[in-house]
Every structure is written in structure tokens, then in C-alpha cells.
Write an enzyme that holds these catalytic residues in place. Sequence first.
Site, PDB file in Angstrom:
ATOM      1  N   THR A  54       0.839  -1.202   0.000  1.00  0.00           N
ATOM      2  CA  THR A  54       0.000   0.000   0.000  1.00  0.00           C
ATOM      3  C   THR A  54       0.870   1.246   0.000  1.00  0.00           C
ATOM      4  O   THR A  54       2.014   1.212   0.488  1.00  0.00           O
ATOM      5  CB  THR A  54      -0.928   0.022   1.236  1.00  0.00           C
ATOM      6  OG1 THR A  54      -1.577   1.293   1.338  1.00  0.00           O
ATOM      7  CG2 THR A  54      -0.143  -0.204   2.518  1.00  0.00           C
ATOM      8  N   ASP A  55       0.317   2.340  -0.503  1.00  0.00           N
ATOM      9  CA  ASP A  55       1.022   3.624  -0.442  1.00  0.00           C
ATOM     10  C   ASP A  55       1.214   4.095   0.994  1.00  0.00           C
ATOM     11  O   ASP A  55       2.119   4.873   1.297  1.00  0.00           O
ATOM     12  CB  ASP A  55       0.278   4.688  -1.245  1.00  0.00           C
ATOM     13  CG  ASP A  55      -1.170   4.911  -0.792  1.00  0.00           C
ATOM     14  OD1 ASP A  55      -1.698   4.089  -0.016  1.00  0.00           O
ATOM     15  OD2 ASP A  55      -1.772   5.909  -1.226  1.00  0.00           O
ATOM     16  N   GLU A  56       0.386   3.577   1.905  1.00  0.00           N
ATOM     17  CA  GLU A  56       0.426   4.060   3.284  1.00  0.00           C
ATOM     18  C   GLU A  56       1.688   3.652   4.036  1.00  0.00           C
ATOM     19  O   GLU A  56       1.980   4.212   5.090  1.00  0.00           O
ATOM     20  CB  GLU A  56      -0.823   3.591   4.039  1.00  0.00           C
ATOM     21  CG  GLU A  56      -2.109   4.170   3.482  1.00  0.00           C
ATOM     22  CD  GLU A  56      -3.301   3.952   4.396  1.00  0.00           C
ATOM     23  OE1 GLU A  56      -3.120   4.010   5.628  1.00  0.00           O
ATOM     24  OE2 GLU A  56      -4.404   3.711   3.874  1.00  0.00           O
ATOM     25  N   TYR A 100      -2.585  -0.387  10.740  1.00  0.00           N
ATOM     26  CA  TYR A 100      -2.743  -1.028   9.430  1.00  0.00           C
ATOM     27  C   TYR A 100      -1.488  -0.876   8.585  1.00  0.00           C
ATOM     28  O   TYR A 100      -0.906  -1.861   8.115  1.00  0.00           O
ATOM     29  CB  TYR A 100      -3.945  -0.452   8.682  1.00  0.00           C
ATOM     30  CG  TYR A 100      -3.872  -0.699   7.193  1.00  0.00           C
ATOM     31  CD1 TYR A 100      -3.908  -1.992   6.686  1.00  0.00           C
ATOM     32  CD2 TYR A 100      -3.743   0.359   6.285  1.00  0.00           C
ATOM     33  CE1 TYR A 100      -3.816  -2.233   5.316  1.00  0.00           C
ATOM     34  CE2 TYR A 100      -3.647   0.128   4.927  1.00  0.00           C
ATOM     35  CZ  TYR A 100      -3.684  -1.172   4.443  1.00  0.00           C
ATOM     36  OH  TYR A 100      -3.575  -1.404   3.087  1.00  0.00           O
ATOM     37  N   LYS A 110       1.462  -3.634   7.193  1.00  0.00           N
ATOM     38  CA  LYS A 110       1.834  -3.822   5.784  1.00  0.00           C
ATOM     39  C   LYS A 110       3.318  -3.559   5.565  1.00  0.00           C
ATOM     40  O   LYS A 110       3.980  -4.247   4.775  1.00  0.00           O
ATOM     41  CB  LYS A 110       0.989  -2.918   4.899  1.00  0.00           C
ATOM     42  CG  LYS A 110      -0.501  -3.235   4.901  1.00  0.00           C
ATOM     43  CD  LYS A 110      -0.811  -4.593   4.286  1.00  0.00           C
ATOM     44  CE  LYS A 110      -0.762  -4.555   2.782  1.00  0.00           C
ATOM     45  NZ  LYS A 110      -1.227  -5.834   2.183  1.00  0.00           N
TER      46      LYS A 110
END
Length: 322
Positions: free
Chosen positions: A131-133, A155, A159
Site C-alpha cells: 500500500t502507499d500508506e 494497518y 503492511k
Amino acid sequence: MSKKAILNRPTVCITGCLGFIGSHFTEVCLIKGWKVIGIDKCTYAANLELIDIFGQDKNFTFIKEDIAKVKYIPECDYIVNFAAESHVENSIVDSESFIHSNIYGVKNLLDLIISRPINSCYRPVFIQISTDEVYGDIVDGAHIETDILHPSNPYSASKAAADMLVFAWSRTFNIDYNIIRPTNNYGIRQFPEKLIPATIKNLLKNRRTKLHNQGEPIRNWLHAADTSSGVMAVIESGERNSIYNIAGGFELKNIDTVSAIVNAFDDMLDVNDCIDLNYNRPGQDVRYALNDDKLRALGWEPTAEFYSELRVIIDHCIAKES
């Protein structure tokens, strides 16, 4: 189909095949005539009706299993891991399931790969959907693949930890991998805890949508079909043992996204009557943005038009409610 075409047909194991993005990628693979082994533990966010729909294709095999507990994966060329707990709000309330699926699940899949004796079978390429996060937020500019990871919530931390496991297992056990980091996805079949389908559901039920931090956070939107084509581009043309960002190249403040949904739903509505701004999210990221030049160099580019797709999603949600 010719004998040569059958012999050259890849087999792909897709975890989270009944989930939002995973189901779109499963469709892409089946359309290409690939053999698909779908794994899903059928959580609250799974689209269970897809078991029968995908099952109509003789190339699809379904395994109901938790990726953190699965003991065996049939021989395949690629494992594409879409399976994950993904809703930030849920991770803030209780992070345990995120640690279980997003970290222990990835470790288990990696261990299943290295358990294959290399003298008697081929090890699949592991494709981790990240994810970009994991990069954290960025006020100006865009993150590139070599930027330091700086996650802001449970979250994204789970990741990021999974990405680190992939790096370590590759270095120690010599597995082949790609890590793919997309921006915010949208499209049909997304569970209505995410912003776009949640807003539509609230409109259908005459409820206000709760926007955190005055709706000011900025998100980059990428259609699930474009994500799927990006993943396929990496599988078919990408450099192994490397990272690829996927961005839609289209960003909006959350309040502007909701305004667009409200206007597409009913242009007579006033967006101020449809939102609640009395909420702030802990650890809020102000803006996500990715540079995806590396992926575009493979010939990929997004094709979905955001405002047109909103109408498609609204119509889909209305049909599901009727």
C-alpha cells in the site's frame, strides 16, 4: 486452444480472491485463460457470490482457508497476495487481526515457498500487494520506491512489516518477489466501510457521512481495474526482486470526493446536509502520493475516468440495495 498455448499458460495462486481488488485481478487472469487457484477465508468483506461465478470457469479452483494457517499451496508460477485486513479505522480499534493476516499470513506464505525442495519443483514468484500508506504521508511531491517507510497507523505498520519480511526471506532464502504499492482503490464490489461505497450507502439510507479532520486529507484515487492491469504488467514485464508503485494520477480532498459522489447521486442535494465533520482520526495522514514512473516505463497507464466511474459505482450500489 493449441497444445503450445496450454503448455505456456501460467498458473497463479491469488489470495483474497473474493475481496475487492483480488476479485478484479482474478477476473483479469481468467479472461487471459490462466489457471487460477483462489484462496480466501471468507471474512465479512468477501464477495461470496463470486465463488459460483468464478467457479463457472474450468480454470478456477477455490480453497477456503486463512493464509496464516494454510498448510499447502498447489504448484503454481505466481502467488499474488491480496489477502489482508485493510481498514485503518478497524486497525485503530483492534490491531490483532491485522497482525495475524498482514504479518503472520505473509510469513506463512513465504515459508510455504521455501519449503518446496528446489531440486524437484519450481518455487513461485511471490507478489506482495502492499500500500502507499507504508511510506506515510507527504505534503508536497510524491514518494518513490526507494523512500524510507514511515507508517502512521497499525494497518500501515502491519503492511510495512510484511514488506520487510519479503525483503528478508528473499535475501536469506533466495526467493523471487515483487512488491506492488497502489494508492487508494475504488470501483464496484468494495465493502461499504471505505469512503466511496460508505458515502453511497449513507445517501441511500439518508444518513450523514462522517469525514475526519474536516475532510481536508488528500487521497490519490486508482480504479481496481487499473490496479489489476498494473499488477499484470509487473508479472509479465517487470524486473524481479523490485518494488513498483501504482498511482491513478488523480487526487482530491476527501470532502471534494464526497461532494462529487453527492452530486452524481442527486444534484439537488446540498453536500453540507450529507456530511458530519465532528471527527478527527488519530495519526491522520494528510496526503498520500506516489510516483509511478517505473511502472509506466513498462507501458502501463491508468484508463479509468474517476467521475464516470462514480456513476457506475452508484448504479451498482443501488442495484444491490433493490
